[in-house]
Design an enzyme around this catalytic site. Structure first.
Site, PDB file in Angstrom:
ATOM      1  N   ASN A 102       0.826  -1.216   0.000  1.00  0.00           N
ATOM      2  CA  ASN A 102       0.000   0.000   0.000  1.00  0.00           C
ATOM      3  C   ASN A 102       0.861   1.267   0.000  1.00  0.00           C
ATOM      4  O   ASN A 102       0.362   2.360   0.226  1.00  0.00           O
ATOM      5  CB  ASN A 102      -0.944   0.017   1.207  1.00  0.00           C
ATOM      6  CG  ASN A 102      -0.195   0.071   2.528  1.00  0.00           C
ATOM      7  OD1 ASN A 102       1.036  -0.043   2.546  1.00  0.00           O
ATOM      8  ND2 ASN A 102      -0.904   0.234   3.624  1.00  0.00           N
ATOM      9  N   HIS A 146       3.372   1.921   2.080  1.00  0.00           N
ATOM     10  CA  HIS A 146       3.923   2.353   3.370  1.00  0.00           C
ATOM     11  C   HIS A 146       5.428   2.120   3.408  1.00  0.00           C
ATOM     12  O   HIS A 146       5.972   1.262   2.710  1.00  0.00           O
ATOM     13  CB  HIS A 146       3.214   1.672   4.555  1.00  0.00           C
ATOM     14  CG  HIS A 146       3.507   0.232   4.766  1.00  0.00           C
ATOM     15  ND1 HIS A 146       2.633  -0.641   5.403  1.00  0.00           N
ATOM     16  CD2 HIS A 146       4.590  -0.539   4.459  1.00  0.00           C
ATOM     17  CE1 HIS A 146       3.164  -1.832   5.474  1.00  0.00           C
ATOM     18  NE2 HIS A 146       4.345  -1.814   4.903  1.00  0.00           N
ATOM     19  N   GLU A 167       1.470   4.341   7.443  1.00  0.00           N
ATOM     20  CA  GLU A 167       0.380   3.919   6.569  1.00  0.00           C
ATOM     21  C   GLU A 167      -0.209   5.135   5.846  1.00  0.00           C
ATOM     22  O   GLU A 167      -0.156   6.254   6.367  1.00  0.00           O
ATOM     23  CB  GLU A 167      -0.717   3.264   7.417  1.00  0.00           C
ATOM     24  CG  GLU A 167      -0.266   2.014   8.173  1.00  0.00           C
ATOM     25  CD  GLU A 167      -0.229   0.773   7.309  1.00  0.00           C
ATOM     26  OE1 GLU A 167       0.344   0.825   6.196  1.00  0.00           O
ATOM     27  OE2 GLU A 167      -0.746  -0.262   7.748  1.00  0.00           O
TER      28      GLU A 167
HETATM   29  P1  PGA Z   1       8.268  -7.180   2.624  1.00  0.00           P
HETATM   30  O1  PGA Z   1       7.550  -5.995   3.396  1.00  0.00           O
HETATM   31  O2  PGA Z   1       9.704  -6.823   2.505  1.00  0.00           O
HETATM   32  O3  PGA Z   1       8.031  -8.342   3.548  1.00  0.00           O
HETATM   33  O4  PGA Z   1       7.564  -7.323   1.312  1.00  0.00           O
HETATM   34  C1  PGA Z   1       7.605  -4.687   2.970  1.00  0.00           C
HETATM   35  C2  PGA Z   1       6.618  -3.914   3.801  1.00  0.00           C
HETATM   36  O5  PGA Z   1       5.434  -4.318   3.854  1.00  0.00           O
HETATM   37  O6  PGA Z   1       7.003  -2.907   4.398  1.00  0.00           O
END
Ligand code: PGA
Length: 245
Positions: free
Chosen positions: A138, A140, A145
């Site tokens: 998303n 973030h 967020e």
């Molecule tokens: P990921 O997470 O490296 O596990 O894809 C990234 C995040 O959601 O900040």
């Protein structure tokens, strides 16, 4: 100036390039504070860095590690805690003492005070030298967020349904994911001297595409990095819009 974009072949090449980037930074300033993400993407980077440490090519023992985020309200030793993950993936393999961690205390009775204490400790350590960040589906960074303005401080937030479902894979089910978290603020991240944002795999292609097309926008928090003077997006072919894979 939009952030620099580097595209590499695959997840292994991404881990190599990110580890080389971080190792160069540590050699330049061995006492700096590194804001270190957990999550799947940077795990290969830490493993490669650990190889460099073992071979004596870089000494990370004087670095300080600032936690990027932490769930709220977990009991001590809960397998889901991000400090536990940070210990296993970063501190132990890189030979960094636990006392060199700047923690986000998700168990504090006063979460606001815990966030202020974190920011004070970061400032006392000379600010963040390097932020190594993953990219949420998303948009973030940390748990900033959407919407998160550029001046968002370190704070407690409610996770969005999208972040809860994307983190469920680590904890078994959606119901196992805590609903609240502390995150280093967008402002703390943007004050880092250098930022390395890593994204890997076809499931990141949509958000990478949105990020590349977006001006700085609170609804896509990672896009604030376009306004950072030294931010790099390191992405593999599978995550890069328009690549062949
Ligand atoms: P990921 O997470 O490296 O596990 O894809 C990234 C995040 O959601 O900040």
């Amino acid at each position: 100036m939009p952030m620099e974009v580097r595209v590499v072949r695959d997840a292994t090449a991404l881990a190599d390039a990110a580890a080389a980037f971080v190792a160069d930074g540590i050699r330049e300033d061995p006492d700096q504070t590194i804001l270190a993400a957990t999550g799947e993407t940077p795990m290969g980077t830490y493993a490669r860095l650990a190889d460099l440490v073992r071979r004596g090519e870089v000494d990370a023992s004087r670095v300080r590690i600032a936690q990027l985020d932490e769930y709220v309200g977990l009991s001590a030793g809960d397998r889901r805690s991000l400090i536990g993950w940070t210990r296993r993936a970063v501190l132990e393999p890189l030979g960094i003492e636990d006392e060199r961690t700047i923690r986000l205390d998700g168990q504090a009775a006063d979460l606001d005070a815990a966030c202020r204490a974190y920011e004070a400790a970061v400032a006392e350590g000379g600010g963040i030298g390097l932020a190594l960040l993953g990219l949420g589906p998303n948009g973030h960074v940390g748990f900033n967020e959407p919407p998160s303005p550029a001046d968002a401080p370190t704070r407690a937030i409610a996770l969005t349904p999208e972040s809860i479902s994307s983190n469920a894979r680590y904890w078994g089910s959606v119901d196992d994911v805590p609903r609240r978290a502390l995150t280093a603020g967008m402002a703390t991240i943007l004050a880092a001297r250098r930022v390395l944002l890593v994204a890997s795999g076809p499931h990141k292609r949509t958000i990478v595409s949105r990020l590349l097309d977006s001006p700085p926008d609170p609804w896509l928090p990672a896009s604030h990095l376009h306004a950072h003077p030294a931010a790099t997006l390191l992405v593999d072919d599978a995550a890069m819009p328009g690549s062949r894979n």
